[in-house]
Enzyme design. Sequence first.
Site, PDB file in Angstrom:
ATOM      1  N   GLU A 250       0.910  -1.151  -0.052  1.00 43.24           N
ATOM      2  CA  GLU A 250       0.131  -0.026   0.099  1.00 43.24           C
ATOM      3  C   GLU A 250       0.932   1.387  -0.067  1.00 43.24           C
ATOM      4  O   GLU A 250       0.457   2.348  -0.502  1.00 43.24           O
ATOM      5  CB  GLU A 250      -0.929   0.096   1.350  1.00 43.24           C
ATOM      6  CG  GLU A 250      -1.882   0.752   1.193  1.00 43.24           C
ATOM      7  CD  GLU A 250      -3.240   0.670   2.214  1.00 43.24           C
ATOM      8  OE1 GLU A 250      -4.251   1.339   2.144  1.00 43.24           O
ATOM      9  OE2 GLU A 250      -2.870  -0.111   3.004  1.00 43.24           O
TER      10      GLU A 250
ATOM     11  N   HIS B 227       8.931 -26.756   1.331  1.00 46.08           N
ATOM     12  CA  HIS B 227       8.276 -27.852   0.885  1.00 46.08           C
ATOM     13  C   HIS B 227       7.373 -27.398  -0.302  1.00 46.08           C
ATOM     14  O   HIS B 227       6.541 -28.320  -0.893  1.00 46.08           O
ATOM     15  CB  HIS B 227       7.970 -28.743   1.615  1.00 46.08           C
ATOM     16  CG  HIS B 227       8.886 -29.390   2.400  1.00 46.08           C
ATOM     17  ND1 HIS B 227       9.618 -30.593   2.248  1.00 46.08           N
ATOM     18  CD2 HIS B 227       9.811 -28.863   3.774  1.00 46.08           C
ATOM     19  CE1 HIS B 227      10.329 -30.763   3.383  1.00 46.08           C
ATOM     20  NE2 HIS B 227      10.648 -29.801   4.104  1.00 46.08           N
TER      21      HIS B 227
ATOM     22  N   LYS C  92     -13.122   1.834  -2.118  1.00 38.70           N
ATOM     23  CA  LYS C  92     -13.950   2.083  -1.239  1.00 38.70           C
ATOM     24  C   LYS C  92     -14.942   2.820  -1.646  1.00 38.70           C
ATOM     25  O   LYS C  92     -16.320   2.443  -1.448  1.00 38.70           O
ATOM     26  CB  LYS C  92     -13.167   3.007  -0.104  1.00 38.70           C
ATOM     27  CG  LYS C  92     -12.202   2.184   0.946  1.00 38.70           C
ATOM     28  CD  LYS C  92     -11.533   3.129   2.063  1.00 38.70           C
ATOM     29  CE  LYS C  92     -10.704   2.282   2.786  1.00 38.70           C
ATOM     30  NZ  LYS C  92     -10.173   3.242   3.679  1.00 38.70           N
TER      31      LYS C  92
END
Length: 431
Positions: free
Chosen positions: A271, A292, A403
């Site tokens: 951000e 792994h 938003k």
Amino acid sequence: MYVDLGSALDATPGVSRDSLERLDDQVATAHDRIEAGRNDHDHGYAALNLPARVDLDAIRSAVAPFADAEAVLTVGIGGSGLGAATLANALAGPDDPDAYVLDNVDPEHVARLLDSLPLARTAVNVVSKSGTTVETLSNFLVVREAMADAGVDWTDRTLVTTGESGNLRQLADAHDLPLLSVPDGVPGRFSVLSSVGLAVAAIQGHDLDAICAGAADTADGLSGSLFETPAYAYGAATYALAARGATTNVMMPYAERLETFAEWFAQLWAESLGKDGLGQTPARALGATDQHSQLQLYRAGPREKVVTLLRPTHRPDRPIPETDLDGLSYLGGSTLGDLIDAEFGATEASLAASGVPAIRVEIDGVDERSLGALLYGMEAACVLYGELAGVSTFTQPAVEWGKRAARGLLGGGDVPAAEAVEDRASLRIDP
């Protein structure tokens, strides 16, 4: 916090000692800008003043009514939840209240979590600087209803952490709720060392003074040279590596209790630095587990990564029992700590052998002082990177666009961003 750049020097992409020395002049200039911003308490730079400015007594007073808590639920999203979760998950002991974060609005997850909590013994910390964050306010309304349905007076179990105005501030004033203020000039992702991140740690009984002391140690150690300042060494090296093609930064802690720290780091890095076509994409891994599953890609995949290997140098240990199983007798007499250190070394060596840049970051232990130093150090590193890259570190325009679009789609006004979502192209493939 200690930083070792050795495994990034001869890698591909890599950064040489000579190039770091040339870059150090830019670091000195950037440090001067950072210090000027701190002295003026400018937006964003104010975050680097938090160790000295946070009011720990106010935090302790606000959480005092929740001394009986068996669980603490943070209702907040992004920086309003990740900092608290990082400290809680790293420091929580077996007798501490369990800590949870409600940071998503997935209805099934919300229902399952609320059904699992002892609501009468749960402290709810609702966090939103604006007091209007749609995910946070929606979840809080659901939590409040669940408490009422369970016969719990939500006003007895709620702490509000918010700005100087807005819906949450009005709610806290109307119901005389314990209240903490979000500091001015501090973006949410930089707020872990404030009331935003420290309230849950206080409810759990952790040493707030030690957290802030560790951060202050790092703050006091900031100088104009990357060769004297581990935080700046990390920020400058990752910036230089990104400029040379290492546009993905894999944060790989070798401690289960630091897994949430990698999530916190991912928000901070993404951000803050993802602007104007620049930045470094954070990826999260956990050592030794992801040796792994992901190391194959890091070692043999596209050469656009730097791997940050993070570990505590001291930790509780447990011996590995003796065995007579063929091929495993060599484990007798060693410990799980020996094994995870060997795994750390093997990953570092594996990356070096294949020419992949890696940076080693070490802290003394997973304790309050070390975590304070680590969190502050990564914030300072991020700010330095932003200065060197010339990006607006403390803004988040893409997040704000999203938003606005969500509010518009929910009927929260005539929002052009919402029209862009509705007008998107579609190529649907049905079975």
